[in-house]
Every structure is written in C-alpha cells, then in structure tokens.
Design an enzyme around this catalytic site. Structure first.
Site, short mmCIF file in Angstrom:
data_model
loop_
_atom_site.label_atom_id
_atom_site.label_comp_id
_atom_site.label_asym_id
_atom_site.label_seq_id
_atom_site.Cartn_x
_atom_site.Cartn_y
_atom_site.Cartn_z
N ASN A 9 0.87 -1.17 0.00
CA ASN A 9 0.00 0.00 0.00
C ASN A 9 0.91 1.23 0.00
O ASN A 9 1.50 1.56 1.02
CB ASN A 9 -0.90 -0.03 1.25
CG ASN A 9 -1.74 1.22 1.39
OD1 ASN A 9 -1.78 2.06 0.49
ND2 ASN A 9 -2.41 1.36 2.53
N LYS A 11 0.11 4.22 -0.23
CA LYS A 11 -0.56 5.38 0.39
C LYS A 11 -0.38 6.61 -0.50
O LYS A 11 -0.28 6.47 -1.72
CB LYS A 11 -0.03 5.59 1.81
CG LYS A 11 -0.17 4.30 2.66
CD LYS A 11 0.02 4.50 4.12
CE LYS A 11 -0.13 3.17 4.84
NZ LYS A 11 -0.01 3.28 6.28
N HIS A 94 -9.46 1.15 5.10
CA HIS A 94 -8.18 1.34 5.79
C HIS A 94 -8.39 2.29 6.98
O HIS A 94 -9.18 3.22 6.90
CB HIS A 94 -7.15 1.92 4.81
CG HIS A 94 -5.76 1.86 5.35
ND1 HIS A 94 -5.29 2.78 6.28
CD2 HIS A 94 -4.75 0.99 5.15
CE1 HIS A 94 -4.04 2.46 6.60
NE2 HIS A 94 -3.69 1.37 5.93
N GLU A 96 -6.75 4.68 8.02
CA GLU A 96 -6.54 6.11 7.71
C GLU A 96 -7.79 6.71 7.09
O GLU A 96 -8.10 7.88 7.31
CB GLU A 96 -5.31 6.26 6.80
CG GLU A 96 -4.03 6.02 7.60
CD GLU A 96 -2.88 5.42 6.81
OE1 GLU A 96 -2.91 5.44 5.57
OE2 GLU A 96 -1.94 4.91 7.46
N GLU A 164 -5.01 -4.88 10.70
CA GLU A 164 -4.00 -3.85 10.89
C GLU A 164 -4.28 -3.10 12.20
O GLU A 164 -5.08 -2.15 12.21
CB GLU A 164 -4.03 -2.86 9.73
CG GLU A 164 -3.73 -3.46 8.38
CD GLU A 164 -3.15 -2.43 7.41
OE1 GLU A 164 -2.05 -2.67 6.92
OE2 GLU A 164 -3.79 -1.39 7.19
N GLY A 170 2.76 2.40 10.81
CA GLY A 170 3.67 3.53 10.64
C GLY A 170 4.42 3.92 11.91
O GLY A 170 5.03 4.99 11.97
N SER A 210 3.81 -1.94 10.30
CA SER A 210 5.27 -1.94 10.49
C SER A 210 5.93 -3.26 10.10
O SER A 210 6.90 -3.68 10.74
CB SER A 210 5.62 -1.55 11.94
OG SER A 210 5.19 -0.23 12.22
P1 13P Z 1 3.23 0.50 7.62
O1 13P Z 1 3.75 -0.79 7.03
O2 13P Z 1 3.92 1.72 7.09
O3 13P Z 1 3.16 0.44 9.11
O4 13P Z 1 1.72 0.66 7.09
C1 13P Z 1 0.85 -0.41 7.23
C2 13P Z 1 -0.39 -0.10 6.50
O5 13P Z 1 -1.16 0.74 6.90
C3 13P Z 1 -0.63 -0.81 5.24
O6 13P Z 1 -1.92 -0.59 4.78
#
Ligand code: 13P
Length: 256
Positions: A9, A11, A94, A96, A164, A170, A210
């Site tokens: 992803n 983002k 997601h 976010e 997640e 992150g 992560s």
């Molecule tokens: P990270 O791997 O940067 O922690 O992000 C995970 C994520 O949100 C994947 O959709």
C-alpha cells in the site's frame, strides 16, 4: 492451502514518474517469485502507468480506495467501474480512511458491495486503536468492524481481510507474530460464525503494521497469517522484494 499474498500500500506517496521508477525496480525480482500473490497499490493517478509496466508479469494491481456509486455528480471520486477496467484489487476501510475521512461501517459496507458487484477483489481492513487494545477490547472491536462491513453480504467473492492494529501502523512498533496470529485466528472464527467454516478456511487474512524485511519471517511462519499488507517498506524495492522472498521461503517450510 491458501496462497499467501503480499500487498504494498503506497498510500499518498510517489508522483507518476516516481511510481514508474519504483515498479520498474521491482518488476523482475517480484516476477521471479512464483508461489506468492504480489500486489502493488499505487495512488489512483499512477494506476494506468503501472499497469503498462507490469503487463505480462505475475504482479497484480490494486487501488487504495473507491467510491460506492457507479457514476454521476460526485466530484473528485473514483467509481468501481473505472477501477474494474484498470486493476484487480481494492483496499477498503483502511484505518486512515476511517480516521481522517470518517468512513464508518455503513460506508465501508457500501464500498465492499460496490467492489464485489464489479468483481473487484476487496482487501478489507480492520484493526483496533491503542486504547482499545490496552483495554482488552481488540476482539470486540474487530468483530464489530467485520459485522458492520459485511452486513447483508451473502457472498464474499474473492475478499481478503487485513488485520492492521492502528497502534502498529507507521509506528515501527509491529505486533508480535503471536499476537497477530491469535487475532487473525479470532477473525477466522468470526467469519465462521458469520458465514461457514469452509468460507472461513478459504479466506486470506493478512497482517499489516510496520512489517519490514527485518520482521517479515516472524509473521509469515504463523499458521493463521496468510501474508501482509505493507506500507512504508513497500516503497523501497529492495525491502519489498526481501519481504516477498521471506514469505515464499516461509510458505515452503510450512507446506513441507
Ligand atoms: P506500515 O507498514 O507503514 O506500518 O503501514 C501499514 C499499513 O497501513 C498498510 O496498509
């Protein structure tokens, strides 16, 4: 046995030219690994360019979001029909999007339905906040997210779930393999309750939060974990490739 999947992803990162460069760096290495489904999810504006580059390879393409209406006066939105033409997968719900764009269960539910209707394969994300985790409420939160996201949907098609935990996204503070495995086991039992044992056994459930080249093997060796949804580390060709190699090797050990 379920085929493991590693999805990147990206983002809101990469311009079109950066996306092209990144996928060119990954293409050959990813294509050489056969027993893992490899998916890249660049921003909308790069989907067409990335699609061209991966043509003829085993790399699959996904989007990061969609709107649930097929067309009309929804300025700035991207419809399922537009995506069905371009890619195979779509990330839905997601954290976010839940957090910054206020997408609650009813919206996520409409998006999953809209994706399935045009045979896009949803990657449905669930996961608890830190406070919920610390209060011992993970299972309750995740079960409710599953219930609301999937309410009234009789057939899941080729849906994948990504667990997640928000506190791991992150932050560099990944869950342990064991925690992720237990929670994913719980998610699978929840799917059995909502559907059937055979649906639950067939569905892929990924871990995300992560995941890096340093910890990927710990997750991929767990029996309930069917792959990973990778954020930051999917933006570095070498890291992403290493995660996929480790996944392929772990699958080899699990099945032998
Ligand atoms: P990270 O791997 O940067 O922690 O992000 C995970 C994520 O949100 C994947 O959709």
């Amino acid at each position: 046995m379920r085929i493991l999947m590693i999805a990147g992803n990206w983002k809101m990162n990469t311009t079109v030219s950066e996306a092209v460069k990144l996928v060119n760096e990954m293409r050959q290495g990813l294509d050489e690994i056969a027993n893992v489904d490899k998916v890249v999810c660049p921003p909308f504006v790069s989907l067409a360019a990335v699609k061209e580059i991966i043509k003829g390879s085993s790399i699959k393409l996904g989007a990061q979001n969609l709107y649930f209406e097929e067309k009309g006066a929804y300025t700035g939105e991207i419809s399922p029909l537009m995506l069905a033409d371009l890619c195979e997968y779509v990330i839905i719900g997601h954290s976010e999007r839940r957090q910054y764009f206020h997408e609650a269960g009813d919206i996520v539910n409409k998006k999953v339905r809209a994706a399935l209707k045009v045979e896009l394969k949803p990657i449905l994300c669930v996961g608890e906040r830190l406070e919920e985790n610390e209060a011992g409420r993970t299972e309750e939160v995740v079960a409710e997210q599953l219930r609301s996201s999937l309410a009234g949907i009789d057939s899941l098609g080729d849906l994948t779930i990504a667990y997640e935990p928000i506190w791991a996204i992150g932050t560099g503070r990944a869950a342990t393999g064991r925690w992720a495995d237990e929670t994913i086991g719980f998610i699978r039992r929840s799917i059995t309750k909502l559907y059937t044992e055979s649906v639950a056994q067939g569905i892929r459930i990924l871990y995300g939060g992560s995941v890096t080249a340093d910890n990927a093997t710990e997750f991929m060796e767990q029996p309930e974990i069917d792959g990973a949804l990778v954020g930051g580390a999917s933006l570095k060709a070498e890291q992403f490739l290493s995660i996929i190699k480790q996944t392929s090797e772990a699958r080899g050990r699990l099945s032998s």
